[in-house]
Design an enzyme around this catalytic site. Structure first.
Site, short mmCIF file in Angstrom:
data_model
loop_
_atom_site.label_atom_id
_atom_site.label_comp_id
_atom_site.label_asym_id
_atom_site.label_seq_id
_atom_site.Cartn_x
_atom_site.Cartn_y
_atom_site.Cartn_z
N LYS A 170 0.87 -1.19 0.00
CA LYS A 170 0.00 0.00 0.00
C LYS A 170 0.91 1.23 0.00
CE LYS A 170 -4.37 1.44 2.05
NZ LYS A 170 -5.15 1.49 0.81
N GLU B 98 -7.92 -5.66 -9.86
CA GLU B 98 -8.76 -5.04 -8.82
C GLU B 98 -9.24 -3.68 -9.30
OE1 GLU B 98 -6.84 -4.05 -5.11
OE2 GLU B 98 -4.95 -3.61 -6.09
N1 PLP Z 1 -7.13 -2.43 -3.10
C1 PLP Z 1 -6.66 -1.19 -3.06
C2 PLP Z 1 -5.85 -0.72 -4.21
C3 PLP Z 1 -6.94 -0.36 -1.96
O1 PLP Z 1 -6.49 0.89 -1.92
C4 PLP Z 1 -7.71 -0.86 -0.91
C5 PLP Z 1 -7.98 -0.03 0.27
O2 PLP Z 1 -7.35 -0.14 1.27
C6 PLP Z 1 -8.18 -2.16 -0.99
C7 PLP Z 1 -7.90 -2.92 -2.10
C8 PLP Z 1 -9.01 -2.74 0.11
O3 PLP Z 1 -8.21 -3.15 1.19
P1 PLP Z 1 -8.79 -3.14 2.65
O4 PLP Z 1 -10.01 -3.99 2.62
O5 PLP Z 1 -7.72 -3.75 3.48
O6 PLP Z 1 -9.10 -1.75 3.00
C1 COI Z 2 -9.13 2.31 1.99
O1 COI Z 2 -10.09 1.61 1.66
O2 COI Z 2 -8.81 2.48 3.16
C2 COI Z 2 -8.28 2.95 1.01
O3 COI Z 2 -7.19 3.23 1.33
C3 COI Z 2 -8.83 3.19 -0.32
C4 COI Z 2 -8.54 4.55 -0.89
C5 COI Z 2 -9.14 5.67 -0.12
C6 COI Z 2 -7.11 4.74 -1.20
#
Ligand code: PLP
Ligand code: COI
Length: 339
Positions: free
Chosen positions: A183, A219
């Protein structure tokens, strides 16, 4: 009581009272500092602003009917934060410092935790940046870890209403052996042109394909992808996507609901076979998808449920939110109560 329009909050920045910070200098992390400034001051040659040494997390805290504040699966975010830091050669933040930072910043900003029943939550944004000065391309020796919070509503303005997505064939988000699984800011920079073009064409978000063959679904811009086919929950397995904690949780909930879960490469053509599809993530929770356009090849896939989310996505969404808000027993042990 704060005078905020809790029920209509967008997913955006609201100034809160405090943020927290810790500096990594001389080989160690410093004491957690509390700040009421929204600014940071960094060296003009800091690696974060030249070479993209930046990683972040996104997580949420929820106020329950009982008034308690629950943080959802913080350890998963802490682990991923360490992984992202290591992925781009930054100093990882230890779990105890991470937990102290998030609990401290929540308590200091308690008046910004949205009331139960408003559908809003407190979004936490942990951030790690290289602050050490470098001109050659090398990792920094100094880092700054921060967490700020902001009360938020749904990521997509539609909330739990279906959105339309467009497949990106002109831009890739991440290469197979690149940084897609971390991330880090660079992935989001790489996604911006596709997102803006999709938005200008009237779509809520973009759906990326695998960069190598353009055969499989990777995704969505800010969220993972899943499809429902009969009693199956199907989601892409790929080395270039973020391992979503929401997706992982939905897989557990789906299994608990008696569904079969498949995590495997998902060919684009399979879009024609799903009963329901959705995007999932912390910010998006579940965003049901009603239409996916593959405009470069002239294909449109639709998932119509009278303008509403499909029945399985609705069940998954309700159960996830019931656990997050503490309406349902936390059978998976996902919540951390802020005392
Ligand atoms: N994929 C991306 C590119 C994201 O930015 C996020 C957000 O965090 C997710 C997937 C979803 O991940 P999570 O469910 O851990 O927030
Ligand atoms: C999240 O779901 O927390 C993300 O980081 C997604 C986006 C705002 C970058």
């Amino acid at each position: 009581m704060l005078d905020l329009d809790w029920k209509n909050l967008p997913f955006g920045y609201v100034k809160t009272d405090y943020n927290v910070r810790s500096y990594f200098r001389d080989g160690k992390w410093g004491e957690l500092e509390v700040s009421s400034s929204e600014q940071i001051s960094i060296h003009i040659a800091a690696t974060a602003i030249h070479y993209g040494q930046e990683a972040f997390e996104g997580m949420k805290a929820f106020r329950g009917k009982d008034g308690k504040i629950r943080i959802f699966r913080w350890e998963e975010n802490a682990k991923r934060f360490v992984n992202s830091a290591k992925g781009i050669m930054m100093e990882p933040v230890p779990h105890d410092l991470f937990l102290k930072a998030i609990t401290t910043v929540i308590k200091l900003n308690e008046r910004f935790v949205p009331p139960y029943g408003t559908g809003a939550s407190l979004y936490l944004r942990p951030l790690l940046i290289g602050t050490g000065a470098r001109v050659g391309v090398r990792p920094a020796d100094e880092y700054l870890f921060m967490v700020f919070v902001t009360p938020v509503g749904p990521y997509f303005k539609e909330g739990f209403k279906p959105v339309a997505l467009r497949i990106s064939r002109d831009h890739d988000r991440a290469a197979p052996l690149g940084t897609g699984q971390f991330k880090v800011g660079g992935n989001y920079a790489a996604s911006l042109s596709a997102s803006v073009e999709a938005s200008q064409a009237g779509y809520s978000s973009v759906l990326f394909l695998d960069a190598k063959e353009k055969k499989y679904i990777d995704e969505a811009g800010p969220a993972n992808f899943f499809g429902i086919k009969g009693n199956k929950y199907i989601t892409p397995k790929s080395d270039s996507i973020l391992a979503s904690i929401t997706n992982k949780s939905l897989m557990d909930i789906a299994r608990d609901m008696g569904m079969e879960v498949e995590r495997r490469p998902v060919p684009v053509e399979e879009l024609a076979e799903f009963d329901e599809v959705g995007a999932c993530g912390t910010a998006a929770v579940i965003s049901p998808i009603c239409k996916i356009e593959d405009h470069k090849v002239g294909k449109v896939y639709t998932y119509c449920h009278d303008g509403e989310a499909g029945p399985v996505s609705t069940k998954l969404y309700k159960r996830l939110q019931a656990i997050q808000y503490g309406d349902e027993p936390d059978i998976f042990g996902w919540n951390y109560i802020v005392e």
